[in-house]
Design a protein around this motif. Sequence first.
Motif, PDB file in Angstrom:
ATOM      1  N   LEU A 171      27.935  27.815   5.358  1.00 50.09           N
ATOM      2  CA  LEU A 171      28.341  29.080   4.754  1.00 50.09           C
ATOM      3  C   LEU A 171      29.432  28.821   3.723  1.00 50.09           C
ATOM      4  O   LEU A 171      30.257  27.933   3.895  1.00 50.09           O
ATOM      5  CB  LEU A 171      28.891  30.028   5.833  1.00 50.09           C
ATOM      6  N   VAL A 188      28.228  33.428   2.192  1.00 47.17           N
ATOM      7  CA  VAL A 188      26.844  33.281   1.758  1.00 47.17           C
ATOM      8  C   VAL A 188      26.258  32.055   2.448  1.00 47.17           C
ATOM      9  O   VAL A 188      26.926  31.019   2.553  1.00 47.17           O
ATOM     10  CB  VAL A 188      26.774  33.111   0.221  1.00 47.17           C
ATOM     11  N   THR A 239      28.598  36.585   7.457  1.00 48.17           N
ATOM     12  CA  THR A 239      27.967  37.004   6.207  1.00 48.17           C
ATOM     13  C   THR A 239      28.217  38.486   5.920  1.00 48.17           C
ATOM     14  O   THR A 239      28.701  38.833   4.845  1.00 48.17           O
ATOM     15  CB  THR A 239      26.449  36.707   6.206  1.00 48.17           C
ATOM     16  N   LYS A 282      26.441  34.540  12.756  1.00 42.66           N
ATOM     17  CA  LYS A 282      25.984  34.450  11.362  1.00 42.66           C
ATOM     18  C   LYS A 282      26.118  35.813  10.681  1.00 42.66           C
ATOM     19  O   LYS A 282      26.593  35.898   9.540  1.00 42.66           O
ATOM     20  CB  LYS A 282      24.540  33.956  11.296  1.00 42.66           C
TER      21      LYS A 282
END
Length: 128
Positions: A46, A29, A23, A19
């Motif tokens: 995402l 996002v 990101t 993650k």
Amino acid sequence: MLLAVHHVAIICSDYETSKQFYTNKLGFVVLAENWRPERQSWKCDLRHGPIQIELFSFPDPPGRPSRPEACGLRHIAFVVASVEASAELLRSRDVEVEPIRTDPYTGRLFTFIADPDGLPIELYQDGV
């Protein structure tokens, strides 16, 4: 019949590490993040512009055969405005970037990076 790719689903071995990669390194996002207790699994949606990834965790997933070339999905590829600028930005974020190459058939520049589980990700300068 088919209109577009809706999303790419990725199973990771370390949910938080993956993650953070998608990101913080690639700029996706988080749209939604859900713990699924019945499966002991995270599902994270995402988005980066029109690109959507579903990131999953499962207890003890098997490793992904990658090299030598394994059958199945080979890699995912993202269009970038500039391979050189993208490679420079990713290196500044401590992402290992392969040497930039030129596609012998299209003359376009491309390179590869890997996510934390070794999933090959191509950055392709499409001229758009």
